[in-house]
Design a protein around this motif. Structure first.
Motif, PDB file in Angstrom:
ATOM      1  N   ASP A  60       0.700   4.385  13.213  1.00 29.82           N
ATOM      2  CA  ASP A  60       1.064   5.456  12.292  1.00 29.82           C
ATOM      3  C   ASP A  60       2.279   6.238  12.794  1.00 29.82           C
ATOM      4  O   ASP A  60       3.071   5.743  13.561  1.00 29.82           O
ATOM      5  CB  ASP A  60      -0.160   6.368  12.086  1.00 29.82           C
TER       6      ASP A  60
ATOM      7  N   LEU B 120      -1.748  -3.640  12.323  1.00 25.88           N
ATOM      8  CA  LEU B 120      -2.963  -3.425  13.114  1.00 25.88           C
ATOM      9  C   LEU B 120      -4.170  -3.367  12.189  1.00 25.88           C
ATOM     10  O   LEU B 120      -4.044  -3.085  11.001  1.00 25.88           O
ATOM     11  CB  LEU B 120      -2.868  -2.096  13.873  1.00 25.88           C
TER      12      LEU B 120
ATOM     13  N   ARG C 130       3.934  -3.629  14.168  1.00 30.31           N
ATOM     14  CA  ARG C 130       2.927  -4.682  14.162  1.00 30.31           C
ATOM     15  C   ARG C 130       1.788  -4.260  13.245  1.00 30.31           C
ATOM     16  O   ARG C 130       1.345  -3.118  13.309  1.00 30.31           O
ATOM     17  CB  ARG C 130       2.369  -4.883  15.576  1.00 30.31           C
TER      18      ARG C 130
ATOM     19  N   TYR D 112       0.852  -1.195   0.000  1.00 33.19           N
ATOM     20  CA  TYR D 112       0.000   0.000   0.000  1.00 33.19           C
ATOM     21  C   TYR D 112       0.885   1.242   0.000  1.00 33.19           C
ATOM     22  O   TYR D 112       1.962   1.238   0.592  1.00 33.19           O
ATOM     23  CB  TYR D 112      -0.883   0.009   1.254  1.00 33.19           C
TER      24      TYR D 112
ATOM     25  N   LYS E 115     -11.782   9.062   8.537  1.00 36.82           N
ATOM     26  CA  LYS E 115     -10.677   8.923   7.595  1.00 36.82           C
ATOM     27  C   LYS E 115     -11.224   8.543   6.220  1.00 36.82           C
ATOM     28  O   LYS E 115     -11.758   7.463   6.030  1.00 36.82           O
ATOM     29  CB  LYS E 115      -9.746   7.826   8.091  1.00 36.82           C
TER      30      LYS E 115
ATOM     31  N   GLY F  51       0.253   5.348   0.887  1.00 36.79           N
ATOM     32  CA  GLY F  51      -0.558   6.518   1.202  1.00 36.79           C
ATOM     33  C   GLY F  51       0.086   7.726   0.549  1.00 36.79           C
ATOM     34  O   GLY F  51       0.943   7.592  -0.336  1.00 36.79           O
ATOM     35  N   LYS F  52      -0.308   8.892   0.991  1.00 32.49           N
ATOM     36  CA  LYS F  52       0.268  10.093   0.391  1.00 32.49           C
ATOM     37  C   LYS F  52       1.761  10.218   0.712  1.00 32.49           C
ATOM     38  O   LYS F  52       2.540  10.678  -0.098  1.00 32.49           O
ATOM     39  CB  LYS F  52      -0.504  11.337   0.866  1.00 32.49           C
ATOM     40  N   VAL F  53       2.138   9.755   1.906  1.00 36.11           N
ATOM     41  CA  VAL F  53       3.523   9.954   2.331  1.00 36.11           C
ATOM     42  C   VAL F  53       4.282   8.641   2.548  1.00 36.11           C
ATOM     43  O   VAL F  53       5.464   8.546   2.249  1.00 36.11           O
ATOM     44  CB  VAL F  53       3.562  10.824   3.616  1.00 36.11           C
ATOM     45  N   ARG F  54       3.593   7.619   3.079  1.00 34.85           N
ATOM     46  CA  ARG F  54       4.287   6.394   3.455  1.00 34.85           C
ATOM     47  C   ARG F  54       4.000   5.244   2.497  1.00 34.85           C
ATOM     48  O   ARG F  54       2.916   5.165   1.913  1.00 34.85           O
ATOM     49  CB  ARG F  54       3.844   5.968   4.857  1.00 34.85           C
TER      50      ARG F  54
ATOM     51  N   HIS G  17       2.817   0.635  18.104  1.00 35.12           N
ATOM     52  CA  HIS G  17       2.984  -0.460  17.140  1.00 35.12           C
ATOM     53  C   HIS G  17       4.425  -0.811  16.806  1.00 35.12           C
ATOM     54  O   HIS G  17       4.682  -1.732  16.033  1.00 35.12           O
ATOM     55  CB  HIS G  17       2.184  -0.167  15.858  1.00 35.12           C
TER      56      HIS G  17
ATOM     57  N   GLU H 119      -3.551   8.052  14.997  1.00 32.93           N
ATOM     58  CA  GLU H 119      -4.339   6.943  14.464  1.00 32.93           C
ATOM     59  C   GLU H 119      -4.097   5.729  15.347  1.00 32.93           C
ATOM     60  O   GLU H 119      -2.955   5.405  15.658  1.00 32.93           O
ATOM     61  CB  GLU H 119      -3.930   6.626  13.016  1.00 32.93           C
TER      62      GLU H 119
HETATM   63  P1  ATP Z   1      -4.353   7.090   3.693  1.00 36.71           P
HETATM   64  O1  ATP Z   1      -4.432   6.160   4.839  1.00 36.71           O
HETATM   65  O2  ATP Z   1      -5.679   7.580   3.257  1.00 36.71           O
HETATM   66  O3  ATP Z   1      -3.507   6.576   2.596  1.00 36.71           O
HETATM   67  P2  ATP Z   1      -2.288   8.904   4.266  1.00 36.71           P
HETATM   68  O4  ATP Z   1      -2.096   9.540   2.977  1.00 36.71           O
HETATM   69  O5  ATP Z   1      -2.184   9.697   5.505  1.00 36.71           O
HETATM   70  O6  ATP Z   1      -3.723   8.355   4.278  1.00 36.71           O
HETATM   71  P3  ATP Z   1       0.149   7.583   4.814  1.00 36.71           P
HETATM   72  O7  ATP Z   1       0.299   8.255   6.125  1.00 36.71           O
HETATM   73  O8  ATP Z   1       1.025   7.998   3.714  1.00 36.71           O
HETATM   74  O9  ATP Z   1      -1.363   7.617   4.401  1.00 36.71           O
HETATM   75  O10 ATP Z   1       0.322   6.013   4.957  1.00 36.71           O
HETATM   76  C1  ATP Z   1       0.310   5.346   6.147  1.00 36.71           C
HETATM   77  C2  ATP Z   1      -0.817   4.345   6.151  1.00 36.71           C
HETATM   78  O11 ATP Z   1      -0.478   3.281   7.027  1.00 36.71           O
HETATM   79  C3  ATP Z   1      -2.118   4.927   6.672  1.00 36.71           C
HETATM   80  O12 ATP Z   1      -3.179   4.435   5.898  1.00 36.71           O
HETATM   81  C4  ATP Z   1      -2.212   4.371   8.106  1.00 36.71           C
HETATM   82  O13 ATP Z   1      -3.534   4.245   8.542  1.00 36.71           O
HETATM   83  C5  ATP Z   1      -1.541   3.026   7.930  1.00 36.71           C
HETATM   84  N1  ATP Z   1      -0.939   2.457   9.144  1.00 36.71           N
HETATM   85  C6  ATP Z   1      -0.135   3.074  10.033  1.00 36.71           C
HETATM   86  N2  ATP Z   1       0.280   2.234  11.007  1.00 36.71           N
HETATM   87  C7  ATP Z   1      -0.267   1.029  10.709  1.00 36.71           C
HETATM   88  C8  ATP Z   1      -0.211  -0.280  11.325  1.00 36.71           C
HETATM   89  N3  ATP Z   1       0.509  -0.512  12.429  1.00 36.71           N
HETATM   90  N4  ATP Z   1      -0.927  -1.281  10.753  1.00 36.71           N
HETATM   91  C9  ATP Z   1      -1.651  -1.065   9.609  1.00 36.71           C
HETATM   92  N5  ATP Z   1      -1.734   0.135   8.979  1.00 36.71           N
HETATM   93  C10 ATP Z   1      -1.050   1.169   9.510  1.00 36.71           C
END
Ligand code: ATP
Ligand code: MG
Length: 286
Positions: free
Chosen positions: A219, A99, A97, A17, A151, A19-22, A77, A206
């Protein structure tokens, strides 16, 4: 979204996956775990902007790791196995971990600004929390308030919600737990920030649930992407000196009407943002 990150997955890890940043990766060698890699991408107004901000992924990761080490009494986590983090992403990756994430952005505000300030002007409240009359943009709130958002899916805007809507989404018990934990972490973090001459104006957490059904803080936490930090001295004399992406938001707000592709950031905005993020890290951890 990210075929690019998929093709540059660290050896032994599969892209799951972005996201915008990760960018998130899993590996059959690490069941129940995820590798969260913070890129240098920057987002504002729910858009990923060009160009990236050099060093940002490392700064965000360092801030999150530092805060996880400070926060007491809250499960997070992070998996403490730095050896498992591949060399090519070391410094901007965390092993965590996996989640089941709650679809709630747990926003806490200690000061009134941004979308909270706009909502207050219309309704004298933020996310259903009533506030006293006469507050101004940037004022400290009588006490921190919990103002969650739902979200949204990638590319959609998160939607501010009240507590009753949170109960509908995650149930009464979880809603209450999210609020309690968010306010608790915010309280601890504000105190630590203030000792360093910084005000934590607002932030977003989060949370998710682990395979034993426990609430876990996930997060990134308390970074300059997820939070507004202000210089305390400047604030006391009525100025805002922020250590976050406010410079980017302001620059964008003047040049983009919210439709079509946003313009690329000017080099001086990128430089300023890098400098602000670095300074926050130095002031907190130095
Ligand atoms: P989106 O979630 O809509 O993609 P975002 O652009 O803020 O939003 P990022 O912050 O770039 O996304 O990506 C981090 C993603 O990883 C987020 O969707 C967050 O909910 C998810 N995440 C963070 N920690 C965990 C975890 N321990 N287990 C599963 N998912 C996680
Ligand atoms: Mg995020």
């Amino acid at each position: 979204m990210s075929d690019v990150s998929a093709s540059s997955a660290p050896a032994g890890w599969e892209h799951v996956y972005s996201g915008k940043v990760r960018d998130l990766y899993t590996s059959p060698e690490h069941p129940g775990r995820m590798l969260v890699v913070a890129s240098d991408r920057i987002s504002a107004f729910d858009q990923v902007l060009e160009p990236p901000v050099p060093g940002k992924g490392e700064t965000l990761t360092a801030l999150t790791l530092w805060w996880f080490g400070r926060l007491a009494g809250i499960r997070n986590h992070l998996v403490d196995d730095r050896g498992a983090v591949p060399a090519e992403v070391r410094g901007r990756a965390m092993l965590v971990r996996t989640l089941r994430m709650h679809p709630i952005e747990c926003v806490v505000r200690g000061y009134l600004t941004g979308s909270g300030w706009r909502e207050y002007q219309r309704s004298r409240s933020v996310c259903g929390v009533p506030l006293p009359d006469g507050l101004r943009d940037g004022d400290r709130l009588p006490e921190p308030i919990y103002t969650p958002a739902f979200k949204a899916e990638l590319g959609q805007h998160d939607e501010n919600i009240d507590f009753a809507r949170t109960v509908e989404l995650v149930g009464e018990e979880t809603a209450a737990e999210l609020r309690r934990a968010s306010l608790e972490v915010f309280g601890q973090a504000s105190e630590i920030a203030e000792q360093r001459g910084l005000l934590l104006a607002d932030t977003k957490f989060e949370f998710g649930v682990d395979d034993e059904g426990r609430l876990v803080l996930g997060d990134e936490v308390l970074t300059s992407d997820s939070s507004r930090y202000w210089d305390a001295e400047a604030h006391a004399s009525g100025r805002v000196e922020s250590f976050d992406k406010q410079a980017v938001r302001d620059w964008m707000a003047e040049r983009w009407d919210g439709t079509g592709t946003p313009p690329p950031l000017a080099p001086e905005v990128v430089e300023r943002t890098t400098a602000r993020y670095r300074e926050l890290l130095a002031r907190l951890t130095g």
